[in-house]
Design an enzyme around this catalytic site. Structure first.
Site, mmCIF file in Angstrom:
data_model
loop_
_atom_site.group_PDB
_atom_site.id
_atom_site.type_symbol
_atom_site.label_atom_id
_atom_site.label_comp_id
_atom_site.label_asym_id
_atom_site.label_seq_id
_atom_site.Cartn_x
_atom_site.Cartn_y
_atom_site.Cartn_z
ATOM 1 N N GLY A 86 21.696 22.448 84.825
ATOM 2 C CA GLY A 86 21.692 23.461 85.866
ATOM 3 C C GLY A 86 22.733 23.092 86.908
ATOM 4 O O GLY A 86 23.683 22.369 86.624
ATOM 5 N N ARG A 87 22.546 23.555 88.128
ATOM 6 C CA ARG A 87 23.465 23.199 89.200
ATOM 7 C C ARG A 87 23.038 21.942 89.941
ATOM 8 O O ARG A 87 23.811 21.364 90.695
ATOM 9 C CB ARG A 87 23.630 24.355 90.193
ATOM 10 C CG ARG A 87 24.792 25.239 89.846
ATOM 11 C CD ARG A 87 25.128 26.267 90.906
ATOM 12 N NE ARG A 87 23.981 27.036 91.327
ATOM 13 C CZ ARG A 87 23.406 26.934 92.534
ATOM 14 N NH1 ARG A 87 23.877 26.126 93.444
ATOM 15 N NH2 ARG A 87 22.357 27.667 92.831
ATOM 16 N N GLU A 90 25.402 18.686 90.115
ATOM 17 C CA GLU A 90 26.623 18.648 90.935
ATOM 18 C C GLU A 90 26.368 18.140 92.346
ATOM 19 O O GLU A 90 27.263 17.624 92.984
ATOM 20 C CB GLU A 90 27.310 20.010 90.966
ATOM 21 C CG GLU A 90 26.641 21.036 91.843
ATOM 22 C CD GLU A 90 27.243 22.425 91.749
ATOM 23 O OE1 GLU A 90 27.289 23.116 92.784
ATOM 24 O OE2 GLU A 90 27.666 22.825 90.652
ATOM 25 N N CYS A 116 22.983 19.423 79.154
ATOM 26 C CA CYS A 116 23.788 20.458 79.793
ATOM 27 C C CYS A 116 24.731 19.857 80.834
ATOM 28 O O CYS A 116 25.564 19.036 80.510
ATOM 29 C CB CYS A 116 22.865 21.533 80.381
ATOM 30 S SG CYS A 116 23.689 23.105 80.713
ATOM 31 N N HIS A 117 24.590 20.220 82.100
ATOM 32 C CA HIS A 117 25.457 19.737 83.171
ATOM 33 C C HIS A 117 25.080 18.339 83.663
ATOM 34 O O HIS A 117 25.726 17.805 84.567
ATOM 35 C CB HIS A 117 25.426 20.708 84.353
ATOM 36 C CG HIS A 117 26.192 21.967 84.130
ATOM 37 N ND1 HIS A 117 25.721 22.982 83.323
ATOM 38 C CD2 HIS A 117 27.381 22.391 84.603
ATOM 39 C CE1 HIS A 117 26.588 23.980 83.314
ATOM 40 N NE2 HIS A 117 27.619 23.639 84.082
ATOM 41 N N TYR A 139 27.214 20.663 78.105
ATOM 42 C CA TYR A 139 27.686 22.046 78.129
ATOM 43 C C TYR A 139 29.214 22.017 78.108
ATOM 44 O O TYR A 139 29.830 21.144 78.737
ATOM 45 C CB TYR A 139 27.150 22.743 79.378
ATOM 46 C CG TYR A 139 27.516 24.198 79.439
ATOM 47 C CD1 TYR A 139 27.035 25.081 78.490
ATOM 48 C CD2 TYR A 139 28.350 24.687 80.434
ATOM 49 C CE1 TYR A 139 27.369 26.424 78.517
ATOM 50 C CE2 TYR A 139 28.691 26.031 80.480
ATOM 51 C CZ TYR A 139 28.202 26.894 79.518
ATOM 52 O OH TYR A 139 28.545 28.216 79.550
#
Length: 185
Positions: A86-87, A90, A116-117, A139
């Protein structure tokens, strides 16, 4: 004694990549502990694909409480680590406690799952030697992040390299969790 698994995340984690591992860990009879920058109720998001969009969309999803703040994590208490995508990756990588937590799991060769991320979180480490000569997936938008770590990017949507399990995105969760749980047993 039951195994204890740390889930390192924050607001804007992809809902499936947080909930699915959390409940699979509980289903196995292990303790699942969600840690975030501050102990709070987290907001998750749904990432999905829409026709004619070149990237994914994001919508609010379910909320879930974290159990403790990163500052309160004693990594030696845990048998494995999962980092959802997800975000959240970051910005959680900016937390001063994240390198300490990651280093413990990597140095002690405990199972680490990153989907993923989540590969973005590894950028918090000053020493990327942990990833030299390794292969990981993530990802596709995170390919450059994986390569910057010194790892080879696997085109496969699921990859296991030693005690590091990496997955492309939420559709890979069944295999991702199967491989992670194998490493715990």
């Amino acid at each position: 004694m039951s195994k204890k698994i740390l889930i390192l995340t924050g607001d804007a984690a992809e809902v499936l990549e947080l909930y699915y591992p959390y409940y699979r860990i509980l289903e196995e009879g292990y303790e699942a502990v969600i840690a975030s920058p501050a102990k709070k109720t987290l907001h998750t998001v749904v990432h999905d694909f829409v026709e004619d969009w070149e990237t994914y969309t994001e919508k609010p999803a379910h909320r879930i409480a974290s159990h403790l703040a990163f500052a309160d994590v004693s990594p030696a208490e845990y048998d494995g680590l999962i980092i959802p995508g997800g975000r959240a990756p970051e910005y959680i990588r900016l937390d001063a406690n994240v390198p300490r937590i990651l280093q413990h799991f990597l140095e002690q060769d405990k199972p680490v799952g990153a989907i993923c991320h989540a590969a973005q979180v590894f950028a918090a480490l000053k020493d990327t030697a942990y990833f030299q000569g390794r292969t990981m997936t993530a990802y596709q938008a995170c390919r450059l992040d994986v390569e910057k770590l010194g790892a080879a990017y696997a085109a496969d949507t699921l990859h296991v390299d030693g005690r590091l399990v990496t997955g492309h995105a939420w559709p890979d969760l069944p295999g991702f969790m199967r491989e992670f749980l194998k490493l715990l047993k």
